[in-house]
Design a protein around this motif. Sequence first.
Motif, mmCIF file in Angstrom:
data_model
loop_
_atom_site.group_PDB
_atom_site.id
_atom_site.type_symbol
_atom_site.label_atom_id
_atom_site.label_comp_id
_atom_site.label_asym_id
_atom_site.label_seq_id
_atom_site.Cartn_x
_atom_site.Cartn_y
_atom_site.Cartn_z
ATOM 1 N N ASP A 1 6.663 -93.676 115.556
ATOM 2 C CA ASP A 1 8.052 -93.350 115.920
ATOM 3 C C ASP A 1 8.843 -94.641 116.143
ATOM 4 N N HIS B 1 12.004 -96.092 114.005
ATOM 5 C CA HIS B 1 13.299 -96.407 114.648
ATOM 6 C C HIS B 1 13.816 -97.757 114.173
ATOM 7 N N HIS C 1 15.125 -89.502 110.161
ATOM 8 C CA HIS C 1 15.164 -88.686 111.381
ATOM 9 C C HIS C 1 15.946 -87.390 111.168
ATOM 10 N N HIS D 1 6.982 -85.062 116.563
ATOM 11 C CA HIS D 1 8.080 -85.864 116.010
ATOM 12 C C HIS D 1 7.573 -87.047 115.166
ATOM 13 N N LEU E 1 7.998 -87.916 110.810
ATOM 14 C CA LEU E 1 8.568 -89.140 110.217
ATOM 15 C C LEU E 1 7.653 -89.709 109.145
HETATM 16 ZN ZN ZN Z 1 12.090 -91.005 116.509
#
Ligand code: ZN
Length: 385
Positions: A194, A198, A266, A280, A284
């Motif tokens: 994650d 980002h 996202h 989550h 991704l």
């Molecule tokens: Zn994220």
Amino acid sequence: MSHIFEFSYHNPTQIHFGPNSFASLGELIPRDAKVLLLYGGGSIKRNGIYDQVCNALAGREVSEFGGVEANPTLETLSAAVDQVKRQKINFILGVGGGSVADGAKFIACAALYAGDGWDIVSGKHVATEALPVGIVLTLPATGSESNAGAVVTRKATQEKRVFFVPPARPRFAILNPDVMASLPDRQLENGVVDAFVHVCEQYLTYPVGALVQDGYAEAVMKALKTLADTFDQRQQTTWRQNLMWAANQALCGIIGVGVPVDWATHRMAVELTALYGIDHGRTLSIIQPWLLRELIEAKRAKLEQMGRNVFGLVQPSAEETIAAIETFYRSLGMPVHLSEAGITEPDAATRVMQALRAHGNAALGGHAELDEAKTERIIGAACAG
Ligand code: ZN
Ligand code: NZQ
């Protein structure tokens, strides 16, 4: 033509980092505050964090709300909002991962709003005030502990939406890497990926000569890659504190200032959680490699730069960098196909496209001119195999 940096940057979240940081809780929350202690499914009761937080809060009026689920729902959070209103609570302390942090921000705004809480999520109501929020982070991944974003799902309609609530940005965040001792490997893997994505979303566009932003983004990505390569050291303090800080820096806002960003991975990935409940981080890793392959021409120069500076490849092609990203995810056991996350229904791509269209995310545009045909190919590839 040169790219102009134009931004305001202000991140007022006070961060207390380290093994003794719980002790600062006592000074950070006003003595006369009526505190809501918000938490998730109970991990904090099993690993001792709950007791440590309660000790640090001694002497304050504390009311509890537990049961915030991963990918928090409007339905659950609304019950907490009622409790806050009823008990005239004036401080929200979230103890948990991104889900609890996001829930705390939502509650802080919704408690001061008389209308339907979904208005805040949908953007119909722009929250200009919020109760003060503080976060004790138990899972490094989202960066939610010091940013103004939140993600809430409305179970009734299977909608998962991101929204921004600057007044609810946490006043403080306690980052104690010792809390990671009880995290299952799966959550550590999610956290690394994650945070990595980002940074990618704020970096993998096109070069604008941003030496500081690019250099910092590459440093954070290299750190995350090293953490994946040294995953067997995950019980060591050095490993833990590096992940906690990297994940925070990846989404505290600093990397993306003044540069083009592209949050398409996202924006698409949320549908996989909304429809199938996939973690989550795993949504991704399923979407991003396919998205990069589809948008490779628009992102070619940055992919080559990333291959050199993050993966240490010599004169890499963009294709080789994408392969390196996929290998990195696979080294952590992350899925890169929907089927690897256990979803094998034959019409998955159709369902995901329907959801993307319904939520206005099927043609996101942006620098790579993402249109519906490209989106369809990305989703098709991610759902195939
Ligand atoms: Zn994220
Ligand atoms: O609920 P409990 O029992 O606490 O268990 C949690 C949950 O099951 C467990 N956990 C957390 N800390 C633990 C622990 N278990 C053992 N020991 C600990 N120390 O981990 C599970 C997952 O927790 P969750 O908070 O859901 O994970 P994460 O931090 O990955 O947050 C995911 C949510 O954040 C949103 C995601 O969409 C998702 O809803 N995001 C928020 C962002 C933001 N606000 O900036 C950005 C991100 O891109 C992301 O979208």
